[in-house]
Design a protein around this motif. Structure first.
Motif, PDB file in Angstrom:
ATOM      1  N   ALA A 298      -5.167  -1.770  -8.351  1.00 17.71           N
ATOM      2  CA  ALA A 298      -3.934  -2.553  -8.232  1.00 17.71           C
ATOM      3  C   ALA A 298      -4.149  -3.732  -7.303  1.00 17.71           C
ATOM      4  O   ALA A 298      -3.627  -4.834  -7.514  1.00 17.71           O
ATOM      5  N   ASP A 299      -4.947  -3.510  -6.257  1.00 17.71           N
ATOM      6  CA  ASP A 299      -5.273  -4.584  -5.327  1.00 17.71           C
ATOM      7  C   ASP A 299      -6.056  -5.695  -6.011  1.00 17.71           C
ATOM      8  O   ASP A 299      -5.844  -6.883  -5.761  1.00 17.71           O
TER       9      ASP A 299
ATOM     10  N   ARG B  55      -5.341  -4.409   0.429  1.00 20.50           N
ATOM     11  CA  ARG B  55      -4.140  -3.756   0.868  1.00 20.50           C
ATOM     12  C   ARG B  55      -4.153  -3.728   2.371  1.00 20.50           C
ATOM     13  O   ARG B  55      -5.092  -3.231   2.953  1.00 20.50           O
TER      14      ARG B  55
ATOM     15  N   VAL C 236       0.817  -1.209   0.000  1.00 22.30           N
ATOM     16  CA  VAL C 236       0.000   0.000   0.000  1.00 22.30           C
ATOM     17  C   VAL C 236       0.850   1.258   0.000  1.00 22.30           C
ATOM     18  O   VAL C 236       0.417   2.312  -0.472  1.00 22.30           O
TER      19      VAL C 236
ATOM     20  N   GLY D 104      -6.295   8.506  -6.319  1.00 26.56           N
ATOM     21  CA  GLY D 104      -5.264   7.648  -5.755  1.00 26.56           C
ATOM     22  C   GLY D 104      -5.845   6.425  -5.082  1.00 26.56           C
ATOM     23  O   GLY D 104      -5.285   5.324  -5.181  1.00 26.56           O
TER      24      GLY D 104
ATOM     25  N   PHE E  87      -3.584   8.782   0.652  1.00 28.58           N
ATOM     26  CA  PHE E  87      -3.618   8.314  -0.718  1.00 28.58           C
ATOM     27  C   PHE E  87      -3.214   9.440  -1.652  1.00 28.58           C
ATOM     28  O   PHE E  87      -3.789  10.525  -1.623  1.00 28.58           O
TER      29      PHE E  87
ATOM     30  N   GLU F 200       3.084   2.096  -1.869  1.00 27.90           N
ATOM     31  CA  GLU F 200       3.317   2.550  -3.238  1.00 27.90           C
ATOM     32  C   GLU F 200       2.289   3.593  -3.664  1.00 27.90           C
ATOM     33  O   GLU F 200       2.510   4.340  -4.607  1.00 27.90           O
ATOM     34  N   HIS F 201       1.156   3.648  -2.987  1.00 34.09           N
ATOM     35  CA  HIS F 201       0.061   4.521  -3.403  1.00 34.09           C
ATOM     36  C   HIS F 201      -0.168   5.681  -2.442  1.00 34.09           C
ATOM     37  O   HIS F 201      -1.201   6.341  -2.506  1.00 34.09           O
TER      38      HIS F 201
ATOM     39  N   ALA G 148      -6.874   4.018  -7.808  1.00 26.09           N
ATOM     40  CA  ALA G 148      -5.701   3.363  -8.380  1.00 26.09           C
ATOM     41  C   ALA G 148      -5.184   2.265  -7.463  1.00 26.09           C
ATOM     42  O   ALA G 148      -4.804   1.179  -7.918  1.00 26.09           O
ATOM     43  N   ALA G 149      -5.187   2.534  -6.149  1.00 23.08           N
ATOM     44  CA  ALA G 149      -4.716   1.546  -5.187  1.00 23.08           C
ATOM     45  C   ALA G 149      -5.617   0.316  -5.183  1.00 23.08           C
ATOM     46  O   ALA G 149      -5.137  -0.820  -5.143  1.00 23.08           O
TER      47      ALA G 149
END
Length: 236
Positions: A148-149, A113, A60, A141, A135, A62-63, A144-145
């Motif tokens: 990605a999850d 996450r 997490v 954001g 975020f 990364e975001h 996006a997180a």
């Protein structure tokens, strides 16, 4: 190796129905080796939950803004060594974690996450346990997180299954450590989401994540988890 075997079997059979002998067989060791490393089946479950939290917390980061690089593998929220798959052979019995982490339903690596959240809001990460992260990009954001999850979850179904099975097994187990951990994760996750979409929106988002995960696990041949996320999140 032992934690990975436990993740797989707890997810497939549930915690109650999985014995130490089965985990040992899957890992290619003796039952006495499992007890030597963890002390008990209960401590092995703690190690599984801790491993899930550590992996997800690193992802997490990364975001988020306001945080540095994610922690190295095997380093917990408080900087202590944690029982990931590369450290389970050192003979140490994992200690019960002092901090409470929160993971999205998809991260029962779980999968899903995992982000410790500060009670007052804000998302804690390995290098910012005070909850200094937010975020990046606000709502964009967060979306996006979560997308990605979804991608991560689809590639790690075993962790997602573990989350669903363990949570279901302990729903009515009032006072159990596992139930309290899931409850704390859920509440902290809602607090973190509320920073972006408000309290009601956060509760609805968590409800969607839980339901979408179960639907996908039940029928992955016809349910596209990422497409489901994209459709819902476009309406946030």
């Amino acid at each position: 190796m032992l934690v990975d075997a436990a993740i797989e079997l707890f997810g497939q059979q549930g915690y109650a129905a999985t014995g130490v002998a089965a985990i040992a067989t899957r890992a290619g060791v003796t039952p006495s080796a499992v007890i030597h490393h963890f002390g008990s089946k209960e401590n092995l479950l703690r190690a599984v939950l801790d491993e899930f939290d550590v992996r997800a917390a690193a992802r997490v980061a990364e975001h988020l803004v306001g945080v540095g690089p994610a922690c190295e593998a095997g380093t917990g929220i408080d900087g202590a060594a944690t029982p990931n798959s590369s450290h389970v052979g050192d003979g140490a019995v994992p200690a019960e974690p002092e901090s409470t982490s929160v993971a999205t339903p998809a991260q029962s690596d779980g999968g899903a996450r995992s982000t410790p959240a500060k009670p007052g809001g804000g998302v804690a990460t390995p290098d910012r346990p005070d909850g200094g992260g937010r975020f990046a990009g606000g709502k964009a954001g967060l979306v996006a997180a979560l997308l990605a999850d979804a991608d991560y979850t689809m590639a790690h179904a075993g962790l997602a299954t573990l989350h669903v099975v363990l949570q279901a097994e302990h729903l009515s187990a009032t006072g159990s450590e596992v139930r309290e951990r899931f409850l704390a994760r859920n509440r902290a996750l809602r607090r973190a989401f509320a920073e972006v979409v408000g309290e009601v929106g956060a509760a609805e988002l968590v409800a969607f994540l839980e339901g979408a995960l179960t639907l996908w696990l039940l029928d992955p041949a016809t349910v596209d988890l990422r497409a489901l996320y994209e459709s819902y999140l476009s309406r946030l």
